[in-house]
Design an enzyme around this catalytic site. Sequence first.
Site, mmCIF file in Angstrom:
data_model
loop_
_atom_site.group_PDB
_atom_site.id
_atom_site.type_symbol
_atom_site.label_atom_id
_atom_site.label_comp_id
_atom_site.label_asym_id
_atom_site.label_seq_id
_atom_site.Cartn_x
_atom_site.Cartn_y
_atom_site.Cartn_z
ATOM 1 C CG HIS A 108 -121.941 19.496 -76.441
ATOM 2 N ND1 HIS A 108 -121.465 19.262 -75.175
ATOM 3 C CD2 HIS A 108 -121.856 18.312 -77.090
ATOM 4 C CE1 HIS A 108 -121.091 17.991 -75.073
ATOM 5 N NE2 HIS A 108 -121.321 17.393 -76.222
ATOM 6 C CG ASN A 134 -118.673 14.702 -72.816
ATOM 7 O OD1 ASN A 134 -118.865 15.866 -73.165
ATOM 8 N ND2 ASN A 134 -119.073 13.669 -73.522
ATOM 9 C CE1 TYR A 179 -116.175 16.329 -82.299
ATOM 10 C CE2 TYR A 179 -116.669 18.313 -81.089
ATOM 11 C CZ TYR A 179 -116.722 16.945 -81.201
ATOM 12 O OH TYR A 179 -117.349 16.202 -80.245
HETATM 13 C C1 HEM Z 1 -119.761 19.353 -79.546
HETATM 14 C C2 HEM Z 1 -119.950 15.854 -82.865
HETATM 15 C C3 HEM Z 1 -118.479 12.620 -79.564
HETATM 16 C C4 HEM Z 1 -117.603 16.256 -76.485
HETATM 17 C C5 HEM Z 1 -119.975 18.661 -80.710
HETATM 18 C C6 HEM Z 1 -120.465 19.247 -81.924
HETATM 19 C C7 HEM Z 1 -120.509 18.274 -82.856
HETATM 20 C C8 HEM Z 1 -120.063 17.063 -82.234
HETATM 21 C C9 HEM Z 1 -120.945 18.399 -84.301
HETATM 22 C C10 HEM Z 1 -120.843 20.707 -82.108
HETATM 23 C C11 HEM Z 1 -119.583 21.490 -82.316
HETATM 24 C C12 HEM Z 1 -119.800 22.903 -82.737
HETATM 25 O O1 HEM Z 1 -120.840 23.253 -83.303
HETATM 26 O O2 HEM Z 1 -118.851 23.709 -82.526
HETATM 27 C C13 HEM Z 1 -119.554 14.668 -82.260
HETATM 28 C C14 HEM Z 1 -119.431 13.400 -82.934
HETATM 29 C C15 HEM Z 1 -119.048 12.483 -82.007
HETATM 30 C C16 HEM Z 1 -118.898 13.189 -80.739
HETATM 31 C C17 HEM Z 1 -119.719 13.186 -84.424
HETATM 32 C C18 HEM Z 1 -118.770 11.012 -82.143
HETATM 33 C C19 HEM Z 1 -118.668 10.377 -83.323
HETATM 34 C C20 HEM Z 1 -118.073 13.325 -78.454
HETATM 35 C C21 HEM Z 1 -117.342 12.776 -77.335
HETATM 36 C C22 HEM Z 1 -117.084 13.811 -76.471
HETATM 37 C C23 HEM Z 1 -117.665 15.004 -77.054
HETATM 38 C C24 HEM Z 1 -116.916 11.322 -77.214
HETATM 39 C C25 HEM Z 1 -116.336 13.809 -75.169
HETATM 40 C C26 HEM Z 1 -115.404 12.925 -74.831
HETATM 41 C C27 HEM Z 1 -118.124 17.396 -77.056
HETATM 42 C C28 HEM Z 1 -118.096 18.690 -76.419
HETATM 43 C C29 HEM Z 1 -118.733 19.581 -77.289
HETATM 44 C C30 HEM Z 1 -119.124 18.812 -78.453
HETATM 45 C C31 HEM Z 1 -117.501 19.032 -75.056
HETATM 46 C C32 HEM Z 1 -119.000 21.061 -77.042
HETATM 47 C C33 HEM Z 1 -117.852 21.892 -77.568
HETATM 48 C C34 HEM Z 1 -118.110 23.344 -77.292
HETATM 49 O O3 HEM Z 1 -118.256 23.699 -76.110
HETATM 50 O O4 HEM Z 1 -118.156 24.128 -78.253
HETATM 51 N N1 HEM Z 1 -119.749 17.320 -80.899
HETATM 52 N N2 HEM Z 1 -119.223 14.513 -80.942
HETATM 53 N N3 HEM Z 1 -118.256 14.677 -78.245
HETATM 54 N N4 HEM Z 1 -118.734 17.500 -78.281
HETATM 55 FE FE1 HEM Z 1 -118.962 16.029 -79.584
#
Ligand code: HEM
Length: 517
Positions: free
Chosen positions: A74, A148, A358
Amino acid sequence: MVFFLPVLLLTGWARPSLANDTLPVYTDGGGHPVSSPYDYQRAGPNGPLLLQDFHLIDTLSHFVRERIPERVVHAKGSGAHGYFEVTRDITNITMAAPFSDGVGTKVPLTMRFSTVAGEAGSPDTNRDPRGFAIKLRTSKGIWDWVFNNTPVFFIRDPTKFPLFIHSQKRNPQTNLRTPNSQWDYWSQNQEAIYQILILFSNRGTPASWAQMHGWSGHTYKWVTETGDWHYVKVKVISDEGINNLNATEAKDLIASNLDHNTQDLSDRITAGKFPSWTVAIQTMTPAESLKFKYDVNDMTKIWPEDEYPLLEVGKIVLDKNPDNWFAEIEQLAFSPANMPFGAEPSNDPVLQARLFAYSDTARHRLGPNHEQIPVNCPLAVDNFQRAGWMRVDGGAGTLPPGAANYPSSFEAPVSFTPRPYNLSAIADPNNPQGTVLTSYKLSPRDFEQPNALFNTEFTDVERQSLVDNVIAALSSVTVPQIQQRSVDMFACVDPALGEKIGSGIGFKASSPLKCGE
Ligand code: HEM
């Protein structure tokens, strides 16, 4: 012996005609006036530079540290500020603020939209799910909705996440994104099929962030004052409806404006056409969940809206662009673990893993005090956390700098609210006892909802765009076994879909076809 006289090279720069006495004086980082931002010191008119030239060193050394790590996923995104308004009393479902503060309560929020796999400078209109993250600043702490724009996800086993993401990002040897690894992963992990159908329809390329819905994907537990609880999924419905680009439009925009969606959001708000959404929830009682056809904690499954109807509970409006993108958007840090009392995680293993991941990545990306960065900071915070990198206030939150930094018997800087950590942990019928080492196994039931999506929800245009987009993507795959597995996967959704995609790339579905048996 030759002595070099330091020479201040005056570059001839003078503030253009704007200059007047009311403008601030240009200074170095230490606040000392400097005659010109372009000046530097040399040992003689053509000599080497001088170590004593703090202004040059300060300018360069700050500049080379301007970048912080980009988000590992992202990375490309933008956002805006606005508010959430409670429109229905649901205290029979949750005691969480802002709902507990009454109908009409408005809380400030910040939203960030993003693509998933691309880097910080990648095109907005790439085929990808869109991140849909909302930071609600409630009276009882931050509530992050890290959603999402799709109702389901690719995985239901958290250990798959880094491996799945590796398959979609750049190859470590060539630094290229490779259709082979993308489809190799997907065709081996077919629980992703519902999300793949969405991704390769035109829903994979939304025209505007204001014209897409957001979903929690996960099941949460929302708990009332009495400890009574429901499983809940959240849907954030665009008031304008959804609007997508076809593959050609999306590609053309990549050529003409990499930041199409970023610009669209900013332009809408500048023009006063504020994007808005209606927030709705689906609920399921613990008893109902036992009769649900699928595992309530499996985030590759939807809850059909005719069986679990949507209940409108709130409104979201975005009405302010950031004044400083880095401070207010890039430094945003969301975490699904940020929940007020009355909202709890379910036992969905992907959600459980995210509760950890997160804040952990925020500590790496922004530092241990990321929660004190103004855009992330709760309306009130009082605890015993102290110091650490970039701590700029005296204590934690409203406490004075001299307040005890432990639960003191002499003074009482904070009061304590007795409460069980996890109210809903009482009697969860979906949590049978015993230790297990497991991951979900694929079964024929995993193709039922994708079949319904394809046959009953998609329009003819969506069905055709799915077929065309998948044929285009699979044509770039160079390994026949991956192409065969992928055709079989689509044939498991519907034989006619497998037939159309197969004939587009010169393959036939296997016979007999194994669909998770
Ligand atoms: C961003 C991990 C599943 C939605 C991120 C980031 C990480 C991460 C490390 C970067 C965050 C940052 O640097 O601030 C994971 C892991 C998951 C997973 C380990 C599953 C084991 C999901 C799922 C969704 C999701 C299922 C939605 C239902 C998002 C969104 C962002 C994000 C919207 C962007 C947040 C922002 O705008 O700063 N995720 N994620 N992720 N993830 Fe996940």
